[in-house]
Design a protein around this motif. Structure first.
Motif, PDB file in Angstrom:
ATOM      1  N   ALA A 398       3.299  -0.078  -9.371  1.00  0.00           N
ATOM      2  CA  ALA A 398       2.374  -0.764 -10.345  1.00  0.00           C
ATOM      3  C   ALA A 398       1.372  -1.399  -9.669  1.00  0.00           C
ATOM      4  CB  ALA A 398       3.154  -1.567 -11.532  1.00  0.00           C
ATOM      5  N   LYS A 399       1.789  -2.133  -8.964  1.00  0.00           N
ATOM      6  CA  LYS A 399       0.962  -3.116  -8.022  1.00  0.00           C
ATOM      7  C   LYS A 399      -0.050  -2.558  -7.296  1.00  0.00           C
ATOM      8  CE  LYS A 399       2.759  -7.232  -9.192  1.00  0.00           C
ATOM      9  NZ  LYS A 399       1.954  -8.093 -10.042  1.00  0.00           N
ATOM     10  N   SER A 400       0.147  -1.031  -6.734  1.00  0.00           N
ATOM     11  CA  SER A 400      -0.643  -0.495  -6.134  1.00  0.00           C
ATOM     12  C   SER A 400      -1.930  -0.158  -7.160  1.00  0.00           C
ATOM     13  CB  SER A 400      -0.457   0.844  -5.745  1.00  0.00           C
ATOM     14  OG  SER A 400      -1.030   1.692  -5.024  1.00  0.00           O
ATOM     15  N   SER A 401      -1.431   0.414  -8.531  1.00  0.00           N
ATOM     16  CA  SER A 401      -2.862   0.472  -9.146  1.00  0.00           C
ATOM     17  C   SER A 401      -3.733  -0.578  -9.575  1.00  0.00           C
ATOM     18  CB  SER A 401      -2.107   1.126 -10.433  1.00  0.00           C
ATOM     19  OG  SER A 401      -1.587   2.402 -10.174  1.00  0.00           O
ATOM     20  N   GLN A 402      -3.069  -1.697  -9.576  1.00  0.00           N
ATOM     21  CA  GLN A 402      -3.599  -3.064  -9.879  1.00  0.00           C
ATOM     22  C   GLN A 402      -4.466  -3.265  -8.845  1.00  0.00           C
ATOM     23  OE1 GLN A 402      -1.145  -6.277 -10.939  1.00  0.00           O
ATOM     24  NE2 GLN A 402      -2.694  -7.499 -11.806  1.00  0.00           N
ATOM     25  N   ALA A 403      -4.148  -3.301  -7.650  1.00  0.00           N
ATOM     26  CA  ALA A 403      -4.773  -3.618  -6.355  1.00  0.00           C
ATOM     27  C   ALA A 403      -6.084  -2.558  -6.315  1.00  0.00           C
ATOM     28  CB  ALA A 403      -3.879  -3.518  -4.984  1.00  0.00           C
ATOM     29  N   ALA A 404      -5.604  -1.332  -6.318  1.00  0.00           N
ATOM     30  CA  ALA A 404      -6.740  -0.116  -6.374  1.00  0.00           C
ATOM     31  C   ALA A 404      -8.035  -0.558  -7.296  1.00  0.00           C
ATOM     32  CB  ALA A 404      -6.260   1.107  -6.670  1.00  0.00           C
ATOM     33  N   GLU A 405      -7.380  -1.196  -8.469  1.00  0.00           N
ATOM     34  CA  GLU A 405      -8.781  -1.430  -9.329  1.00  0.00           C
ATOM     35  C   GLU A 405      -9.323  -2.732  -8.800  1.00  0.00           C
ATOM     36  OE1 GLU A 405      -9.185  -2.882 -14.011  1.00  0.00           O
ATOM     37  OE2 GLU A 405      -7.352  -3.431 -12.982  1.00  0.00           O
ATOM     38  N   ARG A 406      -9.015  -3.679  -8.174  1.00  0.00           N
ATOM     39  CA  ARG A 406      -9.870  -4.603  -7.453  1.00  0.00           C
ATOM     40  C   ARG A 406     -10.306  -4.195  -5.835  1.00  0.00           C
ATOM     41  NH1 ARG A 406      -6.926 -10.382  -8.002  1.00  0.00           N
ATOM     42  NH2 ARG A 406      -8.580 -11.202  -7.278  1.00  0.00           N
ATOM     43  N   ARG A 407     -10.178  -2.796  -5.766  1.00  0.00           N
ATOM     44  CA  ARG A 407     -10.567  -2.512  -4.467  1.00  0.00           C
ATOM     45  C   ARG A 407      -9.919  -2.972  -3.425  1.00  0.00           C
ATOM     46  NH1 ARG A 407     -15.336   0.397  -5.188  1.00  0.00           N
ATOM     47  NH2 ARG A 407     -16.457   0.018  -7.281  1.00  0.00           N
ATOM     48  N   VAL A 408      -8.475  -3.215  -3.189  1.00  0.00           N
ATOM     49  CA  VAL A 408      -7.752  -3.561  -2.490  1.00  0.00           C
ATOM     50  C   VAL A 408      -6.746  -2.678  -2.090  1.00  0.00           C
ATOM     51  CG1 VAL A 408      -6.083  -5.271  -1.482  1.00  0.00           C
ATOM     52  CG2 VAL A 408      -8.097  -6.026  -2.891  1.00  0.00           C
ATOM     53  N   ARG A 409      -6.463  -1.841  -0.993  1.00  0.00           N
ATOM     54  CA  ARG A 409      -5.511  -0.881  -0.769  1.00  0.00           C
ATOM     55  C   ARG A 409      -4.123  -1.481  -0.509  1.00  0.00           C
ATOM     56  NH1 ARG A 409      -4.363   2.091   4.216  1.00  0.00           N
ATOM     57  NH2 ARG A 409      -6.143   0.957   5.036  1.00  0.00           N
ATOM     58  N   LEU A 410      -3.014  -1.181  -1.336  1.00  0.00           N
ATOM     59  CA  LEU A 410      -1.722  -1.632  -1.072  1.00  0.00           C
ATOM     60  C   LEU A 410      -1.059  -0.456  -0.323  1.00  0.00           C
ATOM     61  CD1 LEU A 410       0.511  -3.652  -1.495  1.00  0.00           C
ATOM     62  CD2 LEU A 410       1.296  -2.167  -3.458  1.00  0.00           C
ATOM     63  N   ARG A 411      -0.497  -0.919   1.038  1.00  0.00           N
ATOM     64  CA  ARG A 411       0.265  -0.054   1.679  1.00  0.00           C
ATOM     65  C   ARG A 411       1.679  -0.481   1.899  1.00  0.00           C
ATOM     66  NH1 ARG A 411      -3.674  -1.078   6.895  1.00  0.00           N
ATOM     67  NH2 ARG A 411      -2.742  -2.778   7.831  1.00  0.00           N
ATOM     68  N   ILE A 412       2.562   0.397   2.143  1.00  0.00           N
ATOM     69  CA  ILE A 412       3.858   0.147   2.510  1.00  0.00           C
ATOM     70  C   ILE A 412       3.956   0.576   4.127  1.00  0.00           C
ATOM     71  CG2 ILE A 412       6.152   0.747   2.052  1.00  0.00           C
ATOM     72  CD1 ILE A 412       4.810  -0.436  -0.268  1.00  0.00           C
ATOM     73  N   SER A 413       4.721  -0.514   4.779  1.00  0.00           N
ATOM     74  CA  SER A 413       5.032  -0.459   6.267  1.00  0.00           C
ATOM     75  C   SER A 413       6.001   0.627   6.564  1.00  0.00           C
ATOM     76  CB  SER A 413       5.532  -1.798   6.758  1.00  0.00           C
ATOM     77  OG  SER A 413       5.939  -1.496   7.942  1.00  0.00           O
ATOM     78  N   ASP A 414       5.710   1.364   7.591  1.00  0.00           N
ATOM     79  CA  ASP A 414       6.426   2.513   8.040  1.00  0.00           C
ATOM     80  C   ASP A 414       8.043   1.724   8.384  1.00  0.00           C
ATOM     81  OD1 ASP A 414       4.346   3.927   7.852  1.00  0.00           O
ATOM     82  OD2 ASP A 414       3.723   3.998   9.853  1.00  0.00           O
TER      83      ASP A 414
END
Length: 549
Positions: A398-414
């Motif tokens: 859910a935080k990924s979608s919220q970040a995308a709305e603010r033009r911020v890419r949420l990524r998960i570390s390998d």
């Protein structure tokens, strides 16, 4: 009638008390004076009557009359003349058998002479005797023969007495100066009590004792009857007042009043707020302070009277429970924001698909839908493979979608790897992750543009008993002077930049400490790095423990 029952003023009470003390002192002085007068009379008159008795006993007429046969009328003129010339009360002469042969009181002639202990043994003696109902200081001296036939023989006894003055006689003799002393002392006491009353009234702001007592009672009722903590300091930062709620919120000992803040172990941010030693306006807003496991909201007011600094008064409110409720409400608000962000994202995607269809680009529609599917499937696979706890995985999705709305890419570390946790621990881990991600997204969205766009990276690592959460962002980082204090001050990352109030990081710190962990922040070349550690229980361990029971 009403005026007669009116309460006495402070000046009146002090005057009465002062006069009572003066009278008591004068009575004590009078008693001492009487005792000294009695001792002086005994000493002076005792010597005089003793010398006079010795003089009469050595008179040849007395010796000759005591050895002559009766009657002995020749002694009467000597006895009477001795009394009149010396002013004594009585003069008495007795023979060797102790019978009175001559006296200033003719009625006792022929009676036995009362002898003192020394006189009965043939020696001189002086002391007090009661003669005919009168207490007299008497001296008894033996008459010793001097002739050839009576040399050394005890011929009789001479007794001379002086009546002891009564107490009233002594008081009447001293009444003149005693009354003068009483008048002088009363005047001095009246003037002193009035001056003292004026001074006391100035120091008590014109209040009477009953009014001061009423104010003290009202103050106690007010301080101990309110739900907020109250702490008062003098200009030297000594604790002058604290109510029970304030003592409990600050974990102060029972004997804290009168002690310095340093002696009470109050340092850092809490001391700065209590004393006003901090930057910015001193009394324009509430300050958030963490004390032990409590979140306190404090407001300090300086007390000044007539241009003189008297100290400060600080009120404290416990916001710990309110913060917990805010966190719960915030989770619902966050869920609604996430749903809104997802709806907005889906609406944009549908608008894109609708536009492609309208312009007849059916093949482009297929390619666009497949790209969206691959991106969503890639994120789902990455989260499900690396984050096995469904609550934390759903939060990150859910935080990924919220970040995308603010033009911020949420990524998960390998390097992310997290197993399933117990529901309680999963909720606390999700709280920490959610707060840190929200702060990181705010920082990244507000930061300067970077190559590749703004981003936030989350890394979750675990071992047998702990979980480590690391959140990096591409924002401007945390100011160096706030890096060590940001959690104790209760700031969010937004507050670190703008000076606003917040308790997001304070809650995160409390959750970590409740799990025996910690949280820290450092600046990296890319931005800020928040690292949190917590002790947790994995779901498999909890199931095994429950089966063992």
């Amino acid at each position: 009638m009403v005026a007669s029952f009116r309460r006495q003023t402070l000046a009146g009470e002090m005057l009465v008390l002062q006069l009572a003390i003066v009278v008591m002192v004068l009575l004590a002085v009078a008693a001492v004076s009487l005792a000294q007068s009695e001792a002086t009379f005994d000493r002076v008159e005792g010597r005089r009557v003793s010398a006079l008795a010795e003089q009469v006993a050595a008179n040849p007429l007395v010796r000759s009359q005591l050895v002559a046969p009766l009657p002995r009328e020749a002694l009467a003129p000597l006895v009477n003349s001795t009394q009149s010339q010396s002013g004594v009360t009585s003069v008495t002469v007795a023979d060797a058998e102790g019978r009175i042969v001559s006296s200033t009181d003719p009625t006792v002639i022929g009676d036995a002479l009362p002898l003192g202990e020394g006189a009965a043994a043939g020696r001189g003696w002086s002391g007090e005797l009661t003669l005919d109902g009168t207490l007299e200081l008497v001296a008894q001296v033996p008459v010793i023969g001097a002739g050839r036939d009576n040399l050394g023989r005890r011929l009789g006894t001479v007794m001379i007495g002086a009546a002891s003055p009564t107490m009233w006689q002594r008081l009447s003799g001293a009444s003149s100066y005693l009354l003068a002393y009483l008048g002088i002392a009363s005047g001095l006491g009246l003037a002193g009590s009035l001056l003292l009353a004026r001074r006391v009234k100035r120091q008590t702001l014109g209040l009477e004792p009953r009014e001061i007592a009423g104010l003290a009672e009202h103050r106690e009722a007010l301080l101990y009857g309110i739900a907020e903590g109250v702490v008062a300091l003098d200009p030297q930062h000594r604790l002058t007042l604290v109510n029970e709620m304030g003592r409990r919120l600050l974990a102060l000992p029972a004997d804290c009043v009168g002690r310095n803040l340093a002696d009470l172990g109050i340092e850092g941010r809490l001391r700065d707020v209590l004393t006003g030693d901090r930057e910015g306006p001193a009394e324009e807003r509430d300050e958030v302070v963490i004390r032990d496991d409590r979140i306190l909201v404090m407001n300090r007011m300086t007390v000044v009277k007539d241009g003189r600094l008297l100290g400060s008064v600080t009120t404290l409110r416990d916001r710990t429970e309110l913060a917990r409720l805010e966190r719960e409400i915030g989770s619902f608000r966050s869920s609604s924001e996430l749903l809104r962000a997802q709806a907005h994202e889906f609406a944009n995607q549908l608008h894109t698909i609708s536009g492609l269809i309208q312009i007849g680009e059916q093949e482009e529609v297929v390619r666009y839908i497949r790209a969206l599917h691959r991106r969503r499937q890639s994120l789902d696979v990455t989260l499900s493979r690396r984050v096995r706890d469904t609550a934390v995985a759903a939060l990150l999705m859910a935080k990924s979608s919220q970040a995308a709305e603010r033009r911020v890419r949420l990524r998960i570390s390998d390097d992310t790897a997290l197993d399933r946790l117990t529901p309680e621990d999963a909720a606390d881990v999700a709280t920490v992750v959610g707060n840190l991600v929200d702060n990181a997204v705010d920082a990244a969205a507000a930061g300067e543009p970077v190559d590749g766009g703004a981003w936030v990276e989350v890394e979750l690592r675990q071992d047998a008993a702990t979980v480590e959460i690391a959140v990096r962002d591409s924002g401007p980082g945390v100011a160096p002077d706030l890096a060590r204090e940001v959690f104790s001050h209760g700031f969010t990352t937004k507050a670190a930049r703008k000076g606003e109030r917040g308790i997001g990081l304070a809650l995160t710190r409390l959750v970590c400490e409740r799990h025996g962990g910690e949280i820290s922040v450092t600046n990296t070349p890319d931005g800020a790095l928040f690292t949190a550690r917590m002790t947790v229980s994995h779901l498999a361990d909890a199931v095994a423990e429950g089966a063992g029971r």
